[in-house]
Each structure stands twice: as C-alpha cells, then as structure tokens.
Design a protein around this motif. Structure first.
Motif, mmCIF file in Angstrom:
data_model
loop_
_atom_site.group_PDB
_atom_site.id
_atom_site.type_symbol
_atom_site.label_atom_id
_atom_site.label_comp_id
_atom_site.label_asym_id
_atom_site.label_seq_id
_atom_site.Cartn_x
_atom_site.Cartn_y
_atom_site.Cartn_z
ATOM 1 N N SER A 27 4.403 9.006 2.188
ATOM 2 C CA SER A 27 3.766 8.158 1.173
ATOM 3 C C SER A 27 2.320 7.836 1.583
ATOM 4 O O SER A 27 1.472 7.561 0.731
ATOM 5 N N ASP A 33 0.237 8.544 -1.712
ATOM 6 C CA ASP A 33 -0.217 7.290 -2.328
ATOM 7 C C ASP A 33 -1.685 6.971 -2.000
ATOM 8 O O ASP A 33 -2.190 5.904 -2.342
ATOM 9 N N ASP A 53 5.452 9.604 7.513
ATOM 10 C CA ASP A 53 5.722 8.846 6.285
ATOM 11 C C ASP A 53 4.817 9.434 5.202
ATOM 12 O O ASP A 53 3.644 9.092 5.099
ATOM 13 N N THR A 82 0.645 10.536 -7.383
ATOM 14 C CA THR A 82 2.015 10.663 -7.888
ATOM 15 C C THR A 82 2.111 10.563 -9.421
ATOM 16 O O THR A 82 3.116 10.950 -9.991
#
Ligand code: NAP
Ligand code: HSE
Length: 435
Positions: free
Chosen positions: A197, A201, A195, A232
C-alpha cells in the motif's frame, strides 16, 4: 596489493536489495578494489529467517538473525541498512552512527520520517549517512541535485518516483488489465514494498518527494502536509480517455517553489501528461525525474526505479563513497542549508483538470453539474459521455480550463452532494508544465 587497507562491510537485511548488493560487490570486487585502492570484505549479514533459501551463498558463520550484531560489530566500518521500515532499521542505523560508522541505506521512509535526527547523529559522531538508493532506484538523482546541480535554484522538479506504480500504469494502459492483477507481478519481480500500500497509495512517492524537497530547498515537508493520492482509483475508462487524447497517466511527484513568495508546494498524485513530454514516455519499472534549475535549465534523468540490480547499483555507489572517505580522508559532502519555505496555499496552485463522474442517465443532470462548477468559477472546456458500468447511469468525462486547486476541490465537494451524481468523482490534474 596485500598492503591495501581493508574495509569491512556489514549488510543488515539480505532480501531483494541486500542480495543484489552482495552479488554485485562479489562480482565486481576486483574492479572496485583497483579503483578504490582498498580491499572490500563482505563480513557479515543479518536476516530474519535463517532457513530461507537465498540467491547468494553466504556462509552460515557470517549470518545472524540480530541486525544489531552487524551494526555494532567493531570490525565493520560500513553498515548497509537494507531491512526497511522505521523501527528496527532506525535502531540499527543510530547504533552504527553512534559508533562513528558509515551507514548506507535504501530506506526512503526512514530518511523522510527521521532524517534530521539521523543526519545529526552522523555529524555528531563523525560518521556518514548515504541514501542514494532511497530515491529513484538506480538513477543517481541525489548526487545530481546535491552535487552536479549545486549552482542552481530549483523552480520545479517533477518525477515518476515509484517503479511499482509506473509498471502497473504502463501495463494497465497496454494490456487493459486492472491494477490488482498487475500488482502481483510487480511483487514477484521484487519492485513492491513489503507493505505494497506504500506504493499504490502514493506514500512511497511522497517519502521520496520529501527527500528531494529537502535536498533542493532545505525544507522538510512531512508527507501529512502534502496532497498525496495513489493509483487505486484509476480505471480503464481513464486510460481510454488518456489514449484518445494523446495523454499518459503517470503517478507524479511535483515539487514547485515560487521564489517571489518563497512558497513551496509538494504534491503526489496521478496526473495526465501530454505524450509530447519525455516523462509521459517513461514506462514499465523506469523512473524519470525532470529537474529545472535557473542556471542549467531542464535536465531529465531516466532509469530503473526499482528492482534488485538497479537498487544495488545505487547502494554500491554509496559504499564506494564511504570507502573513499575512509581511505582518503574524512571530508564531508555539501549539505543543504536549512530554510523554512511556507507551504503554497491551494488557491495559488493552478491547473487544468480532468473530472470523471458517474451520473444518473436522466434529463437535467448536465445542467446541474454545470451550475455546480460555475458556482466556484470553474470553467468547463470539454464534455464527453460514455456508458457506465452502473445500471441506468452514464459516465461523464469533463475537462476544465485553468482553475485553482481550491475552486476545483470545492466544486467536486458540491458535485458529490448532487442527487444525480453516483459515487465519488475522479479528479486528475492535466499537467502541462509550461512556464
Ligand atoms: P525485502 O526483500 O523484504 O528484504 C528485507 C530484508 O530484511 C530481509 O532479508 C529480511 O529477512 C530482513 N528483515 C525484515 N524485517 C526484519 C526485522 N524485523 N529484523 C531483522 N531483519 C529483518 O526488502 P527489499 O525490497 O530488499 O527492501 C529493503 C529496503 O530497500 C527497503 O527500505 C526498501 O524500501 C528499499 N528499496 C527497495 C527497492 C526494491 O526495488 N526492492 C528499491 C529501492 C529501495 P528475511 O529475508 O529473512 O525475511
Ligand atoms: N517499491 C519501490 C518502487 C522500490 O516500486 O519504486 C524502489 O524505491
């Protein structure tokens, strides 16, 4: 040689890292066995999909789709949990530890979220849990903090802890691409999490920061209690500003303890770092960690932070520790002493800041911005303007003098409400790390 004890190793998860471990244990077996005085057997491995093509050859009889079979196989003494995530991985880890086995892991999410329970289970059943590969890839940072620097207390540790983000930021800086374009490559190279992210993140860095904070200070800081920001929202405008001002943008974890108040702060965010700092020049998939101890001063560690081989190097070092303990006696390594440090409140945290805002290109906007920052006693050090990609708008890049986190956050909240300010401002710390 035939009389040497045999240690059976099981690998749960034969993906990027698992295959690296299989490959390098196989290649270095003779050298490792000579050093250890034990024979190493890669006994079994588990995968999710038996039909998937692998880089390493593993006989069908040694493969299973059930990681529990590997974890609980009575012949296996060392179980490598290289699955990832916190569900199956946790079940496998606890099952192996409950049988008194040694578990080796690269799973920072699992250590961060369930470390105390896992460590307790290892202690209770006389096994061991090693996780060098969970932080900073191939850099032996856990050994450094836990063993090599045991004489020190740590005022400040800061680090680039995510290879994917550093790879993306480096390529954005050099090739002026967007982060999305480069992320695909980072995935193809096996750097990113399943994953992704978690990487972009900031959560993967936060998991690693939490582990470092525990090892250095004995306090578990959950990721929800940290300020966590990812990469991001970094744009080519920020990159250009950094280049022009001899700064680099790095996703940093900063762990600081004030030994007078005992307050501990753990922050993960992209920050501007002067090019004169070593970590500003740590690029591509490399990680870098600066550890300042009261006895030793600053020490800096640099190495590949992600990828098959670097991570396998760290996993194999843990396997070797596990084998050593099995073969030469079941001693335990020094552990952190549990201690509760209160969190540092934002008003005790001071930095210089960079603020990028898109504003309506009309008279009076600048004075409204200055009034909003002045209201919170945030003093502006410089202002630069460039064309915005939005119609009839300009992009402003401000820097502040030293100010505290609470004041700047309040000022930014106020700026967001101003009629002339478009979209969400970008706020980055300018990290100098001077004492
Ligand atoms: P990966 O390539 O996705 O490999 C995961 C392996 O686990 C695969 O073999 C997969 O099977 C198997 N698996 C996944 N879900 C499963 C499930 N529910 N039940 C049974 N098996 C399952 O991941 P990785 O990159 O090797 O990462 C593994 C761990 O190392 C993670 O904790 C990661 O955070 C950590 N880590 C990775 C790196 C890196 O650079 N990649 C560096 C440091 C730490 P299939 O192959 O059949 O799909
Ligand atoms: N996805 C992680 C990274 C793997 O890029 O740093 C290493 O922990």
């Amino acid at each position: 040689m035939n009389d040497l004890p045999v240690v059976n190793i099981g690998i749960c998860g034969l993906g990027t890292v698992g295959q690296g471990v299989w490959k390098h244990v196989t290649r270095s077996r003779a050298k490792l066995e000579a050093r250890l005085g034990a024979k190493l057997r890669l006994t079994r491995a588990s995968v999710r999909d038996l039909t998937k093509k692998r880089q390493v050859r593993v006989g069908a009889s040694r493969l299973t789709t059930d990681p529990m079979e590997v974890a609980t196989d009575p012949k296996i003494q060392i179980v490598c949990e290289l699955i990832g995530g916190t569900t199956v991985a946790k079940a496998v880890t606890l099952a192996a530890l409950r049988m008194g086995k040694t578990v080796v892991s690269a799973n920072k999410a699992l250590v961060c979220e369930h470390g105390p329970e896992i460590f307790a289970e290892a202690r209770k059943h006389g096994g061991h849990y090693f996780f060098e590969a969970a932080v900073a890839g191939g850099i032996p940072i856990i050994k450094a903090i836990r063993e090599g620097l045991v004489a020190n207390r740590f005022d400040r540790i800061y680090g680039i802890l995510n290879g994917t983000c550093n790879y993306i930021l480096t390529r954005m800086e050099r090739e002026r691409l967007t982060y999305g374009e480069i992320l695909k490559e980072a995935k193809a190279r096996g750097y990113a999490e399943a994953d992704e992210s978690l990487d972009v993140d900031g959560w993967d860095t936060a998991h690693k920061a939490s582990i470092i904070a525990y090892l250095a200070h004995g306090t578990w800081v959950p990721t929800q209690a940290m300020g966590v920001e990812g990469i991001t929202r970094i744009t080519q405008v920020d990159m250009h500003y950094a280049r022009e001002h001899d700064l680099a943008i790095k996703l940093l974890a900063v762990i600081e303890r004030d030994f007078k108040t005992d307050e501990l702060s753990v922050v993960v965010a992209p920050m501007l770092l002067p090019r004169t700092k070593v970590l500003a020049n740590v690029n591509e998939v490399f990680n870098g960690v600066s550890v300042t101890g009261d006895v030793v001063g600053e020490t800096i560690y640099i190495g590949r932070g992600a990828g098959q081989d670097a991570t396998a190097s760290a996993v194999i070092s843990d396997i070797v520790d596990g084998v050593t303990l099995l073969v030469r006696g079941n001693a335990a390594l020094p552990e952190p002493v549990e201690h509760h440090c209160p969190p540092r409140p934002p008003e005790h945290s001071t930095n210089r800041y960079y603020l990028r805002l898109d504003v309506k290109d009309e008279p009076g906007v600048l004075s409204k911005i200055a009034a909003a920052t002045a209201r919170f006693k945030v003093s502006i050090a410089s202002v630069q303007q460039t064309q915005s990609t939005r119609a009839a708008a300009a992009t402003l890049m401000l820097t502040t003098h030293l100010t505290n986190e609470k004041a700047i956050r309040s000022a930014v909240a106020q700026l967001r409400r101003l009629a002339g300010v478009l979209g969400t401002p970008q706020l980055l710390r300018i990290a100098s790390f001077e004492d």
